[in-house]
Design an enzyme around this catalytic site. Structure first.
Site, PDB file in Angstrom:
ATOM      1  N   ILE A 142       0.708  -1.307   0.065  1.00 20.56           N
ATOM      2  CA  ILE A 142      -0.055  -0.192   0.156  1.00 20.56           C
ATOM      3  C   ILE A 142       0.823   1.230   0.113  1.00 20.56           C
ATOM      4  O   ILE A 142       0.761   2.094  -0.703  1.00 20.56           O
ATOM      5  CB  ILE A 142      -1.060   0.206   1.278  1.00 20.56           C
ATOM      6  CG1 ILE A 142      -2.000  -1.160   1.154  1.00 20.56           C
ATOM      7  CG2 ILE A 142      -1.835   1.424   1.489  1.00 20.56           C
ATOM      8  CD1 ILE A 142      -2.994  -1.358   2.531  1.00 20.56           C
ATOM      9  N   ALA A 178       3.961   2.096   7.515  1.00 20.29           N
ATOM     10  CA  ALA A 178       4.468   0.868   7.973  1.00 20.29           C
ATOM     11  C   ALA A 178       3.876   0.093   9.076  1.00 20.29           C
ATOM     12  O   ALA A 178       3.416   0.471   9.880  1.00 20.29           O
ATOM     13  CB  ALA A 178       6.038   1.250   8.408  1.00 20.29           C
ATOM     14  N   ILE A 195       3.551  -4.343  10.234  1.00 16.26           N
ATOM     15  CA  ILE A 195       3.980  -5.851   9.949  1.00 16.26           C
ATOM     16  C   ILE A 195       2.881  -6.556  10.695  1.00 16.26           C
ATOM     17  O   ILE A 195       2.204  -6.147  11.509  1.00 16.26           O
ATOM     18  CB  ILE A 195       5.372  -6.037  10.904  1.00 16.26           C
ATOM     19  CG1 ILE A 195       5.496  -5.854  12.224  1.00 16.26           C
ATOM     20  CG2 ILE A 195       6.593  -5.379  10.088  1.00 16.26           C
ATOM     21  CD1 ILE A 195       6.657  -6.361  13.047  1.00 16.26           C
ATOM     22  N   THR A 196       3.015  -8.100  10.336  1.00 13.68           N
ATOM     23  CA  THR A 196       2.156  -8.855  11.090  1.00 13.68           C
ATOM     24  C   THR A 196       2.910 -10.093  11.516  1.00 13.68           C
ATOM     25  O   THR A 196       4.158 -10.314  10.965  1.00 13.68           O
ATOM     26  CB  THR A 196       1.059  -9.456  10.171  1.00 13.68           C
ATOM     27  OG1 THR A 196       1.815 -10.175   9.197  1.00 13.68           O
ATOM     28  CG2 THR A 196       0.123  -8.496   9.588  1.00 13.68           C
ATOM     29  N   ALA A 202      -9.222 -12.637  15.049  1.00 13.79           N
ATOM     30  CA  ALA A 202      -8.852 -13.864  15.669  1.00 13.79           C
ATOM     31  C   ALA A 202      -7.357 -14.118  15.000  1.00 13.79           C
ATOM     32  O   ALA A 202      -7.067 -13.947  13.782  1.00 13.79           O
ATOM     33  CB  ALA A 202      -9.732 -15.186  15.513  1.00 13.79           C
ATOM     34  N   GLY A 203      -6.461 -14.380  15.890  1.00 17.26           N
ATOM     35  CA  GLY A 203      -4.940 -14.616  15.297  1.00 17.26           C
ATOM     36  C   GLY A 203      -4.297 -13.336  15.125  1.00 17.26           C
ATOM     37  O   GLY A 203      -2.835 -13.409  14.816  1.00 17.26           O
ATOM     38  N   TYR A 251      -1.659  -7.172  16.455  1.00 24.28           N
ATOM     39  CA  TYR A 251      -1.884  -6.425  15.355  1.00 24.28           C
ATOM     40  C   TYR A 251      -3.233  -5.548  15.686  1.00 24.28           C
ATOM     41  O   TYR A 251      -3.226  -4.428  15.614  1.00 24.28           O
ATOM     42  CB  TYR A 251      -2.181  -7.240  14.063  1.00 24.28           C
ATOM     43  CG  TYR A 251      -2.168  -6.577  12.992  1.00 24.28           C
ATOM     44  CD1 TYR A 251      -1.121  -6.109  12.103  1.00 24.28           C
ATOM     45  CD2 TYR A 251      -3.635  -6.161  12.333  1.00 24.28           C
ATOM     46  CE1 TYR A 251      -1.233  -5.488  10.922  1.00 24.28           C
ATOM     47  CE2 TYR A 251      -3.361  -5.437  11.107  1.00 24.28           C
ATOM     48  CZ  TYR A 251      -2.442  -5.044  10.268  1.00 24.28           C
ATOM     49  OH  TYR A 251      -2.556  -4.547   9.149  1.00 24.28           O
ATOM     50  N   LYS A 289      -3.435  -1.485  15.727  1.00 22.14           N
ATOM     51  CA  LYS A 289      -3.942  -0.795  15.167  1.00 22.14           C
ATOM     52  C   LYS A 289      -5.242   0.011  15.560  1.00 22.14           C
ATOM     53  O   LYS A 289      -5.652   1.061  15.355  1.00 22.14           O
ATOM     54  CB  LYS A 289      -4.716  -1.619  13.853  1.00 22.14           C
ATOM     55  CG  LYS A 289      -3.660  -2.188  13.029  1.00 22.14           C
ATOM     56  CD  LYS A 289      -2.949  -0.967  12.436  1.00 22.14           C
ATOM     57  CE  LYS A 289      -1.987  -1.626  11.304  1.00 22.14           C
ATOM     58  NZ  LYS A 289      -1.100  -0.461  10.417  1.00 22.14           N
ATOM     59  N   GLY A 327      -9.375  -2.579   4.424  1.00 19.95           N
ATOM     60  CA  GLY A 327      -9.824  -3.943   4.727  1.00 19.95           C
ATOM     61  C   GLY A 327      -8.784  -4.722   4.059  1.00 19.95           C
ATOM     62  O   GLY A 327      -7.501  -4.226   4.224  1.00 19.95           O
ATOM     63  N   TYR A 328      -8.952  -6.024   3.486  1.00 18.90           N
ATOM     64  CA  TYR A 328      -8.124  -6.694   3.121  1.00 18.90           C
ATOM     65  C   TYR A 328      -7.692  -6.113   1.513  1.00 18.90           C
ATOM     66  O   TYR A 328      -8.544  -6.290   0.839  1.00 18.90           O
ATOM     67  CB  TYR A 328      -8.499  -8.021   3.003  1.00 18.90           C
ATOM     68  CG  TYR A 328      -8.505  -8.860   4.428  1.00 18.90           C
ATOM     69  CD1 TYR A 328      -7.593  -9.627   4.769  1.00 18.90           C
ATOM     70  CD2 TYR A 328      -9.288  -8.472   5.357  1.00 18.90           C
ATOM     71  CE1 TYR A 328      -7.420 -10.368   5.918  1.00 18.90           C
ATOM     72  CE2 TYR A 328      -9.541  -8.830   6.740  1.00 18.90           C
ATOM     73  CZ  TYR A 328      -8.400  -9.843   7.066  1.00 18.90           C
ATOM     74  OH  TYR A 328      -8.369 -10.356   8.123  1.00 18.90           O
TER      75      TYR A 328
HETATM   76  N1  CAA Z   1     -12.473 -17.248  15.356  1.00 15.92           N
HETATM   77  C1  CAA Z   1     -12.232 -18.297  16.119  1.00 15.92           C
HETATM   78  N2  CAA Z   1     -11.553 -19.318  16.098  1.00 15.92           N
HETATM   79  C2  CAA Z   1     -10.617 -19.358  14.951  1.00 15.92           C
HETATM   80  C3  CAA Z   1     -10.782 -18.550  14.140  1.00 15.92           C
HETATM   81  C4  CAA Z   1     -11.904 -17.519  14.196  1.00 15.92           C
HETATM   82  N3  CAA Z   1     -11.782 -16.324  13.099  1.00 15.92           N
HETATM   83  N4  CAA Z   1      -9.830 -18.864  13.012  1.00 15.92           N
HETATM   84  C5  CAA Z   1      -9.418 -19.911  13.450  1.00 15.92           C
HETATM   85  N5  CAA Z   1      -9.723 -20.307  14.506  1.00 15.92           N
HETATM   86  C6  CAA Z   1      -9.466 -21.480  15.437  1.00 15.92           C
HETATM   87  C7  CAA Z   1      -9.532 -22.794  14.511  1.00 15.92           C
HETATM   88  O1  CAA Z   1     -10.866 -23.303  14.373  1.00 15.92           O
HETATM   89  C8  CAA Z   1      -8.894 -23.816  15.160  1.00 15.92           C
HETATM   90  O2  CAA Z   1      -9.308 -24.382  16.332  1.00 15.92           O
HETATM   91  P1  CAA Z   1      -9.300 -25.903  16.850  1.00 15.92           P
HETATM   92  O3  CAA Z   1      -7.719 -26.080  17.217  1.00 15.92           O
HETATM   93  O4  CAA Z   1     -10.427 -25.944  18.058  1.00 15.92           O
HETATM   94  O5  CAA Z   1      -9.451 -26.601  15.554  1.00 15.92           O
HETATM   95  C9  CAA Z   1      -7.795 -22.852  16.007  1.00 15.92           C
HETATM   96  O6  CAA Z   1      -8.216 -21.525  16.076  1.00 15.92           O
HETATM   97  C10 CAA Z   1      -6.625 -22.948  15.211  1.00 15.92           C
HETATM   98  O7  CAA Z   1      -6.775 -22.323  13.815  1.00 15.92           O
HETATM   99  P2  CAA Z   1      -5.701 -22.591  12.480  1.00 15.92           P
HETATM  100  O8  CAA Z   1      -5.655 -24.045  11.897  1.00 15.92           O
HETATM  101  O9  CAA Z   1      -5.987 -21.506  11.508  1.00 15.92           O
HETATM  102  O10 CAA Z   1      -4.459 -22.255  13.230  1.00 15.92           O
HETATM  103  P3  CAA Z   1      -2.942 -22.077  12.874  1.00 15.92           P
HETATM  104  O11 CAA Z   1      -2.172 -21.856  14.234  1.00 15.92           O
HETATM  105  O12 CAA Z   1      -2.462 -23.044  11.730  1.00 15.92           O
HETATM  106  O13 CAA Z   1      -3.217 -20.504  12.059  1.00 15.92           O
HETATM  107  C11 CAA Z   1      -3.540 -18.157  12.113  1.00 15.92           C
HETATM  108  C12 CAA Z   1      -3.628 -19.501  12.950  1.00 15.92           C
HETATM  109  C13 CAA Z   1      -1.930 -17.794  11.315  1.00 15.92           C
HETATM  110  C14 CAA Z   1      -3.809 -16.878  12.937  1.00 15.92           C
HETATM  111  C15 CAA Z   1      -4.561 -18.469  11.025  1.00 15.92           C
HETATM  112  O14 CAA Z   1      -5.686 -19.030  11.349  1.00 15.92           O
HETATM  113  C16 CAA Z   1      -4.556 -17.073   9.995  1.00 15.92           C
HETATM  114  O15 CAA Z   1      -3.677 -16.902   9.367  1.00 15.92           O
HETATM  115  N6  CAA Z   1      -5.778 -16.328  10.331  1.00 15.92           N
HETATM  116  C17 CAA Z   1      -5.910 -15.058   9.462  1.00 15.92           C
HETATM  117  C18 CAA Z   1      -5.442 -14.273  10.312  1.00 15.92           C
HETATM  118  C19 CAA Z   1      -5.688 -12.929   9.444  1.00 15.92           C
HETATM  119  O16 CAA Z   1      -6.762 -12.352   9.114  1.00 15.92           O
HETATM  120  N7  CAA Z   1      -4.482 -12.098   9.320  1.00 15.92           N
HETATM  121  C20 CAA Z   1      -4.609 -10.764   8.536  1.00 15.92           C
HETATM  122  C21 CAA Z   1      -3.486 -10.786   7.890  1.00 15.92           C
HETATM  123  S1  CAA Z   1      -3.506  -9.364   6.654  1.00 15.92           S
HETATM  124  C22 CAA Z   1      -3.334  -7.838   7.825  1.00 15.92           C
HETATM  125  O17 CAA Z   1      -3.498  -8.022   8.829  1.00 15.92           O
HETATM  126  C23 CAA Z   1      -3.706  -6.536   6.712  1.00 15.92           C
HETATM  127  C24 CAA Z   1      -5.018  -6.074   7.307  1.00 15.92           C
HETATM  128  O18 CAA Z   1      -4.874  -5.020   8.066  1.00 15.92           O
HETATM  129  C25 CAA Z   1      -6.361  -6.594   7.004  1.00 15.92           C
END
Ligand code: CAA
Length: 241
Positions: A14, A83, A85-86, A142-143, A147, A151, A178-179
């Protein structure tokens, strides 16, 4: 003479689109970057925009870097804190390092960059601070406890500073993309992106970096002088605030 705009993380994603859009709008642009020399050199070769290397997580490096930009190009009139990072991880697996790295760059980076330009903007009675926050600072993700916290903090910083800058001709605004189809988003596991994220975007696609850059150009312009402390949400309808 054209105004100087400084864009952090301005040579990729971006940030690169923002740097280019500001250049095309007539600004003299400095693009800061932290690590990827090759991408920065390529960006300068392609666009003619000067790149400057330092980490926004390091206050002293920011102060020195900004002094260098101002000595070479002139006082910074527009600062775009882009700037970011994730270090995504579910919270039960998140390390202190993953927490700290994201807070240091995505939240403290705004302090580190804005503080050194603030006095000059106050003295000159003009400034534009534009902070690139995120949909995930508005809704949480979540995850991304690290971040999302950073933010969301960026939005509080924006609103507080807007009140301080108003009388001095400085506007402070945020954009919540957004994404967007950048490397950061494409680094998400393809299955997660295609099955969990894109279906949640009503327009049915990722955003384009240029769609965020156009918001920046507007907020930087004289036309936006009455807009301060606000947030432009650009997320394809994924989340309404
Ligand atoms: N809500 C609730 N629970 C969730 C969930 C959610 N949205 N997503 C995953 N889970 C749960 C799963 O169901 C799973 O549960 P169980 O262990 O009971 O089965 C558990 O969490 C683990 O899920 P994953 O298998 O996906 O776990 P992982 O360790 O392999 O990966 C993660 C975790 C890296 C966070 C991955 O889920 C991911 O990449 N998620 C997307 C995160 C995201 O949207 N990041 C945005 C990056 S881009 C950005 O940040 C730019 C911006 O400004 C938009």
């Amino acid at each position: 003479m054209s105004k100087v705009a400084l864009v952090t993380g301005g040579s990729r994603g971006i940030g690169a689109a923002i740097s280019l859009a500001l250049k095309n709008a007539g600004y003299t642009v400095a693009a800061n970057y932290a690590g990827n020399d090759e991408a920065a050199q390529k960006f300068t070769a392609e666009t003619g925009i000067k790149t400057y290397k330092w980490s926004v997580a390091d206050y002293d490096a920011c102060a020195e870097g900004i002094a260098r930009v101002e000595a070479e190009l002139g006082p910074v009139a527009v600062l775009v804190n882009n700037a970011g990072i994730t270090r995504d991880s579910m919270f039960h697996k998140m390390t202190r390092e993953q927490w700290k790295e994201v807070i240091d760059t995505n939240l403290s980076g705004l302090f580190n960059m804005t503080h050194p330009v603030w006095s000059g903007m106050r003295d000159r009675k003009f400034g534009r601070i534009i902070n690139i926050s995120s949909i995930n600072g508005q809704k949480g993700q979540a995850g991304q406890a690290n971040y999302s916290a950073a933010k969301a903090g960026d939005l509080g910083f924006t609103k507080a500073l807007a009140q301080e800058g108003a009388r001095a001709g400085i506007t402070v605004n945020a954009i919540c993309p957004g994404y967007i189809g950048t490397e950061m988003v494409r680094a998400i596991d393809e299955k997660v992106l295609n099955e969990r994220i894109i279906p949640q975007i009503p327009v049915g696609r990722l955003g384009e970096p240029e769609e965020i850059a156009r918001c920046v150009v507007f907020l930087a312009s004289d036309d936006a002088g009455f807009i301060t402390g606000s947030t432009i949400t650009a997320n394809g309808g994924q989340y309404f605030t």
